[in-house]
Write a protein that holds these residues in place. Structure first.
Motif, mmCIF file in Angstrom:
data_model
loop_
_atom_site.group_PDB
_atom_site.id
_atom_site.type_symbol
_atom_site.label_atom_id
_atom_site.label_comp_id
_atom_site.label_asym_id
_atom_site.label_seq_id
_atom_site.Cartn_x
_atom_site.Cartn_y
_atom_site.Cartn_z
ATOM 1 N N GLY A 141 0.817 -1.210 0.000
ATOM 2 C CA GLY A 141 0.000 0.000 0.000
ATOM 3 C C GLY A 141 0.848 1.256 0.000
ATOM 4 O O GLY A 141 0.523 2.238 -0.680
ATOM 5 N N LYS A 142 1.952 1.230 0.721
ATOM 6 C CA LYS A 142 2.862 2.382 0.750
ATOM 7 C C LYS A 142 3.531 2.575 -0.610
ATOM 8 O O LYS A 142 3.726 3.710 -1.050
ATOM 9 N N ILE A 143 3.891 1.470 -1.258
ATOM 10 C CA ILE A 143 4.488 1.566 -2.594
ATOM 11 C C ILE A 143 3.486 2.220 -3.542
ATOM 12 O O ILE A 143 3.823 3.110 -4.315
ATOM 13 N N CYS A 144 2.241 1.761 -3.465
ATOM 14 C CA CYS A 144 1.192 2.296 -4.339
ATOM 15 C C CYS A 144 1.007 3.799 -4.092
ATOM 16 O O CYS A 144 0.908 4.586 -5.034
ATOM 17 N N LYS A 145 0.994 4.174 -2.836
ATOM 18 C CA LYS A 145 0.837 5.590 -2.475
ATOM 19 C C LYS A 145 2.041 6.407 -2.973
ATOM 20 O O LYS A 145 1.881 7.522 -3.464
ATOM 21 N N PHE A 146 3.233 5.844 -2.859
ATOM 22 C CA PHE A 146 4.451 6.487 -3.339
ATOM 23 C C PHE A 146 4.406 6.696 -4.850
ATOM 24 O O PHE A 146 4.809 7.738 -5.366
ATOM 25 N N LEU A 147 3.891 5.700 -5.582
ATOM 26 C CA LEU A 147 3.896 5.751 -7.042
ATOM 27 C C LEU A 147 2.797 6.616 -7.640
ATOM 28 O O LEU A 147 2.935 7.082 -8.771
ATOM 29 N N LEU A 148 1.715 6.833 -6.909
ATOM 30 C CA LEU A 148 0.568 7.559 -7.471
ATOM 31 C C LEU A 148 0.929 8.926 -8.055
ATOM 32 O O LEU A 148 0.568 9.213 -9.200
ATOM 33 N N PRO A 149 1.650 9.797 -7.343
ATOM 34 C CA PRO A 149 1.975 11.103 -7.953
ATOM 35 C C PRO A 149 2.824 10.965 -9.213
ATOM 36 O O PRO A 149 2.625 11.700 -10.177
ATOM 37 N N PHE A 150 3.750 10.010 -9.233
ATOM 38 C CA PHE A 150 4.570 9.792 -10.424
ATOM 39 C C PHE A 150 3.709 9.280 -11.581
ATOM 40 O O PHE A 150 3.903 9.657 -12.730
ATOM 41 N N TYR A 151 2.759 8.420 -11.264
ATOM 42 C CA TYR A 151 1.836 7.901 -12.269
ATOM 43 C C TYR A 151 1.021 9.043 -12.876
ATOM 44 O O TYR A 151 0.908 9.161 -14.095
ATOM 45 N N ASP A 152 0.489 9.894 -12.005
ATOM 46 C CA ASP A 152 -0.307 11.034 -12.483
ATOM 47 C C ASP A 152 0.524 11.989 -13.332
ATOM 48 O O ASP A 152 0.084 12.450 -14.389
#
Length: 172
Positions: A141-152
């Motif tokens: 979940g932390k990885i996903c949260k970390f990646l979200l801004p980069f994904y956007d």
């Protein structure tokens, strides 16, 4: 000019820049001629960051690889999924392409959605052995949260219908 870091791009960029400098066709002596591809730079940053999460990523990948590895495993997964009426069964498990970090984000996001299904899969599939601890799911979940801004940001600056260079610095 915007290019990634491939060496063949260096050659063409230097050749073109030299020709334009001879014709006084560049401002600031050509210092601003080449801008590295921001999506490529973001990719490099995220790939480095993902190395820190290695084991947790491998666990998620192994879970999805196991389930998607055969039709019978998919059927068992769907049987287990039916026990959870609050989980949307229309979404599918995404598998990533390691060189495309944004697919890694989508993979983790899809696995997190089915966290409870994975937690109970061993009840319908005795061969399933990829158990996640609560700590490993939290880490995913932390990885996903970390990646979200980069994904956007990557989706924003990778658009093809309009210029995006004016958006890059504000987002990064």
């Amino acid at each position: 000019m915007t290019l990634d870091n491939a060496s063949n791009n260096d050659v063409i960029q230097n050749t073109l820049k030299s020709q334009l400098l001879l014709q006084n066709g560049l401002i600031y002596g050509g210092e601003l001629f080449r801008v590295r591809c921001c999506a490529h730079i973001l990719n490099l940053i995220v790939q480095e960051g993902l190395k820190v999460f290695g084991d947790a990523l491998d666990q998620v990948r192994n879970n999805i690889k196991y389930v998607r590895g055969s039709e019978s495993r998919m059927v068992k997964f769907k049987q287990c999924l039916e026990k959870f009426s609050d989980i949307d069964a229309l979404s599918r498990l995404c598998f990533d392409v390691p060189t495309r970090w944004n697919s890694t984000y989508l993979m983790i996001k899809s696995a997190l959605k089915y966290q409870r299904v994975f937690g109970n899969l061993h009840l319908v599939d005795e061969s399933y052995k990829y158990f996640h601890t609560e700590e490993e799911w939290e880490r995913a979940g932390k990885i996903c949260k970390f990646l979200l801004p980069f994904y956007d940001i990557t989706n924003l600056v990778s658009a093809t219908s309009y210029p995006t260079s004016n958006l890059y610095f504000l987002q990064v």
